[in-house]
Design a protein around this motif. Structure first.
Motif, PDB file in Angstrom:
ATOM      1  N   GLU A  85       0.831  -1.199   0.000  1.00 13.37           N
ATOM      2  CA  GLU A  85       0.000   0.000   0.000  1.00 13.37           C
ATOM      3  C   GLU A  85       0.871   1.258   0.000  1.00 13.37           C
ATOM      4  O   GLU A  85       0.595   2.218  -0.721  1.00 13.37           O
ATOM      5  CB  GLU A  85      -0.854  -0.031   1.273  1.00 13.37           C
ATOM      6  N   ARG A 104       3.871   1.544  -1.171  1.00 12.39           N
ATOM      7  CA  ARG A 104       4.491   1.723  -2.492  1.00 12.39           C
ATOM      8  C   ARG A 104       3.496   2.331  -3.486  1.00 12.39           C
ATOM      9  O   ARG A 104       3.827   3.225  -4.250  1.00 12.39           O
ATOM     10  CB  ARG A 104       4.987   0.370  -3.005  1.00 12.39           C
ATOM     11  N   ARG A 105       2.270   1.810  -3.435  1.00 11.79           N
ATOM     12  CA  ARG A 105       1.254   2.323  -4.373  1.00 11.79           C
ATOM     13  C   ARG A 105       0.981   3.792  -4.121  1.00 11.79           C
ATOM     14  O   ARG A 105       0.862   4.592  -5.044  1.00 11.79           O
ATOM     15  CB  ARG A 105      -0.037   1.506  -4.257  1.00 11.79           C
ATOM     16  N   THR A 106       0.919   4.176  -2.838  1.00 12.84           N
ATOM     17  CA  THR A 106       0.681   5.580  -2.509  1.00 12.84           C
ATOM     18  C   THR A 106       1.833   6.441  -3.007  1.00 12.84           C
ATOM     19  O   THR A 106       1.628   7.514  -3.572  1.00 12.84           O
ATOM     20  CB  THR A 106       0.516   5.746  -0.988  1.00 12.84           C
ATOM     21  N   GLU A 120       3.779   5.799  -5.530  1.00 15.30           N
ATOM     22  CA  GLU A 120       3.665   5.939  -6.980  1.00 15.30           C
ATOM     23  C   GLU A 120       2.592   6.958  -7.346  1.00 15.30           C
ATOM     24  O   GLU A 120       2.757   7.756  -8.282  1.00 15.30           O
ATOM     25  CB  GLU A 120       3.329   4.581  -7.615  1.00 15.30           C
ATOM     26  N   ALA A 139      -4.081   6.452 -10.358  1.00 16.42           N
ATOM     27  CA  ALA A 139      -3.306   5.420  -9.660  1.00 16.42           C
ATOM     28  C   ALA A 139      -4.254   4.427  -8.988  1.00 16.42           C
ATOM     29  O   ALA A 139      -5.425   4.723  -8.739  1.00 16.42           O
ATOM     30  CB  ALA A 139      -2.410   6.078  -8.619  1.00 16.42           C
ATOM     31  N   ILE A 140      -3.721   3.253  -8.692  1.00 12.43           N
ATOM     32  CA  ILE A 140      -4.552   2.222  -8.085  1.00 12.43           C
ATOM     33  C   ILE A 140      -4.531   2.396  -6.581  1.00 12.43           C
ATOM     34  O   ILE A 140      -3.603   1.970  -5.886  1.00 12.43           O
ATOM     35  CB  ILE A 140      -4.018   0.826  -8.442  1.00 12.43           C
ATOM     36  N   ILE A 141      -5.521   3.061  -6.059  1.00 10.68           N
ATOM     37  CA  ILE A 141      -5.641   3.236  -4.604  1.00 10.68           C
ATOM     38  C   ILE A 141      -6.912   2.498  -4.201  1.00 10.68           C
ATOM     39  O   ILE A 141      -8.006   2.837  -4.639  1.00 10.68           O
ATOM     40  CB  ILE A 141      -5.767   4.718  -4.230  1.00 10.68           C
TER      41      ILE A 141
END
Lengths: 493, 265
Positions: free
Chosen positions: A95, A97-99, A101, A136-138
């Protein structure tokens, strides 16, 4: 600095190293190449190698080590309660890392400036919505600890990239200067380049070996986890395969192992005689022109994807065997059967056996055949008594290679023999009837790992134990093959 | 064994084993053997000499139809073995090769035990009724090949483990085991050292007692030492054929003289 740029700059420096090393060496010899110890290009390659290789190795090492260091540091700021809430640390970190990005993307798209990305607080602004807006995928709401960790993560990743660029380029320059200083007409650049090439070759083979070791180790850890939750005795000697994701599974591997061995055996019974006879015909009897056409045709079989073989088993061979043999004879009425999968897999293996055996038979010296013909032997006597014994170790190797393929095959089994494990507890008839559905280790590995399952349960982890067992079996086969080849090798010279 | 004084050798006429008339061999378009006429006598060593590529090995291989295994080779003319043409349709080349054995340039023992190497021919042709007879044939052949004493304690050892000279004698013993009437030898000593060569030459001289031996050789000394008759081939032609003593001391054709004195080769 993006990775591609670093690599390009290093290669550019390498080119400069090549030119500088070459010209300095030539200069030291007064422009006369004959005065040099090595050809001018060797001085060039020496400069190129010293510039590029250490720098790129450094970069590879950095890229391997840095992410885990950064992740550990970023994770340090996350409270334990958060980790407990999400299940595991790796999920939280994903999570983060995704944030991170998403923040990068927001900056790139101009919806945030760099300052804002660094100092944003989740408690005051609606970060989640703004980040989602970037595409982005959040998946969950971004809260303060996650956001903070993500911000730390970004900063550290940026710093790491900067340091890496400096270190790699610095190393390249150092190598370049060092190589330049060494280039001189008495310097043995040729020998150094030779050593360097040897080192690169050793590195390549080491990577291959290390990868194998890595695979085994990763399997080993998960297998150990499995055996903590499930008795090894029941796994290895259990006669029943009945996984249940609600718990209380019976995970005996014997039905699967039996399926693997049985189907492989049928496949080899098909492939070995046909492949071997085809190889003998092609290498000993066929005219060169026929051979030039027929050999590639047989090898086409090896290029067919196994899923296509599976379709062939499913819609053609399976129904054919059921309608013409199994049902009239009363052996069963399933389209999926051991014999279907075995037959089709055997066809797939024919080119493995025939192509390798053909090469091996061709490698038997003509002098052997002449000797036999000179004694009044016919062609088939010569083949049977001289050529085949001389080629035997290689042929055994080819068969064992085919066996390894058969054991590892998945697609043809699912579509040809089904996905139901052998019902070993129902007695001998259920074990040996080749017209019933049966399945193999590989199929069950796939089915245990696919789907929405808890990764820590024995029902999932059993896949690793099965995989390791399979690996050990094929490894054993390969060792056996090597042993046979060594022991029975008949030297012709 | 003959010494180096060929002129003083007793010359006797013997029954003719092979009568070859108007023999031609073509490899594709190449005319490799042209109009060769040769009579090979029984219980005699006949040597074929000549420079490389002159066709002597090709001609030798015609005598047991080994050229049949080469697709592009074509053989014409009559080769009468005991009055019967070996290229006749009724003749089975496989049977013929049992009667006309062959030893090759490079020793080529099979990758089997010494015993199985020798027993190979007898087994194929069913020469032995039982194991005891086969044992007897193997021993007799190895004795004939002058190698029995060296290998009698290790008949189960692989034939490929012997030294070069031993391997070649093993191959000769293997050829002898099928009881041939003619033994063809294609440069049997070219891969051997002088000591092994001497052993094989001695053996050839002994084999003359029972067989007709035809030997192709590059060594003129060897031809002079072991043979009674010599044929000189040049560019596919049989230039001269006669008593070995006469060929080496008093050749009729100038080409023969040039060759044996080393002016062409």
């Amino acid at each position: 600095m993006p990775l591609l740029w670093i690599v390009l700059v290093v290669l550019g420096l390498g080119l400069i190293g090549y030119l500088m090393g070459r010209s300095r060496a030539l200069g030291s010899a007064g422009g006369d190449g004959r005065q040099l110890h090595s050809l001018p290009s060797y001085y060039g390659w020496h400069g190129f190698m010293l510039t590029v290789v250490p720098a790129l190795l450094m970069m590879a090492a950095w890229l391997l080590v840095a992410p885990s260091v950064i992740e550990n540091r970023a994770a340090a700021g996350i409270p334990d309660a958060k980790i407990a809430e999400r299940g595991s640390r790796s999920l939280v970190m994903a999570e983060v890392r995704r944030t991170g990005e998403a923040l990068d993307m927001a900056v790139a798209q101009g919806t945030m400036d760099e300052d804002m990305a660094r100092n944003l607080r989740a408690d005051f602004t609606d970060v989640t919505e703004r980040l989602k807006a970037t595409g982005a995928i959040i998946t969950t709401t971004v809260d303060q600890p996650i956001l903070e960790a993500a911000q730390n993560y970004r900063v550290m990743a940026k710093a790491s990239n900067l340091y890496m660029s400096i270190a790699v380029l610095g190393l390249a320059v150092v190598g370049l200067v060092f190589a330049f200083m060494r280039s001189d007409k008495d310097f043995r650049a040729r020998n150094v380049v030779e050593q360097g090439i040897k080192a690169i070759l050793i590195l390549a083979s080491t990577i291959a070996i290390m990868t194998t070791l890595g695979i085994v180790l990763s399997m080993l850890f998960e297998t150990a986890n499995f055996f903590e939750q499930y008795s090894w005795r029941e796994f290895f000697f259990g006669l029943n395969w009945a996984p249940d994701f609600r718990g209380n599974s019976e995970l005996g591997m014997l039905p699967l192992l039996w399926g693997t061995l049985y189907i492989s055996l049928v496949a080899l019974l098909v492939a070995v005689p046909i492949g071997l006879f085809a190889a003998i015909y092609l290498s000993e009897y066929a005219s060169p022109r026929l051979r030039a056409v027929a050999k590639p045709m047989i090898e086409i079989l090896a290029g067919i994807p196994t899923i296509v073989y599976g379709l062939f088993a499913l819609i053609t061979v399976g129904p054919l065997i059921r309608d013409w043999i199994a049902q009239p004879a009363g052996f069963g009425n399933s389209t999926n059967s051991v014999i279907t999968a075995g037959l089709v897999m055997g066809i797939m293996l024919i080119p493995f056996v025939s192509s390798l055996s053909d090469d091996i038979i061709n490698a038997v010296p003509q002098a052997m055949r002449d000797g036999s013909y000179g004694l009044g032997a016919t062609q088939s006597e010569t083949i049977k008594q001289v050529v085949l014994p001389a080629a035997l170790p290689g042929i055994v190797g080819a068969v064992l290679l085919a066996a390894s393929r058969a054991i590892g095959e998945t697609m043809i089994v699912v579509m040809g023999a089904g996905a139901a494990a052998a019902q070993m507890e129902q007695g001998l008839g259920a074990i040996i009837n080749p017209f019933q559905a049966m399945t193999t280790v590989t199929v069950k590995i796939v089915s245990q790992l696919t789907g929405d399952t808890d990764f820590a349960s024995p029902e999932t982890l059993v896949a690793f134990a099965l995989g390791l067992t399979l690996f050990v079996i094929t490894l054993g086969l390969n060792v056996l093959a090597l042993y046979i080849v060594r022991k029975y090798r008949e030297q012709y010279e | 064994m003959n010494d180096m004084r060929p002129l003083e050798r007793a010359v006797e006429t013997k029954e003719i084993k092979f009568e070859c008339r108007d023999c031609q061999v073509y490899y594709g378009d190449t005319h490799a053997i042209k109009d060769v006429n040769v009579d090979i006598e029984d219980k005699t060593v006949t040597a074929f000499i000549g420079p490389s590529g002159c066709g002597k090995s090709t001609f030798l291989r015609c005598l047991n139809r080994m050229n049949d295994t080469i697709d592009i080779a074509r053989v014409e003319g009559s080769f009468l073995l005991d009055g019967e043409n070996i290229y006749d349709k009724r003749v089975d080349p496989v049977q013929l090769r049992a009667k006309v054995g062959m030893v090759f340039q490079k020793p080529n023992p099979f990758p089997k035990s010494i015993y199985d190497n020798i027993a190979y021919g007898p087994r194929i042709h069913g020469l032995a009724k039982n194991k005891a007879e086969l044992d007897e044939i193997v021993e007799k052949s190895l004795r004939r090949g002058a190698i029995w004493n060296e290998v009698k304690d290790r008949l189960d050892a692989p034939g490929t483990g012997l030294s070069g000279g031993q391997q070649q004698r093993l191959c000769i013993a293997r050829a002898v085991a099928t009881e041939p009437e003619v033994l063809l030898m294609d440069e049997p000593c070219s891969a051997l050292d002088p000591i092994a060569t001497a052993q094989v030459e001695e053996l050839i001289d002994e084999l003359r007692e029972s067989y007709s031996v035809v030997i192709v050789t590059h060594s003129m000394q060897q031809a002079a030492r072991v043979s009674q008759k010599t044929a000189f081939f040049h560019l596919g032609n049989l230039v001269e054929f006669g008593e070995t003593g006469q060929i080496f001391t008093n050749p009729k054709d100038p080409r023969t003289e040039s060759y044996i004195t080393g002016r062409i080769g």
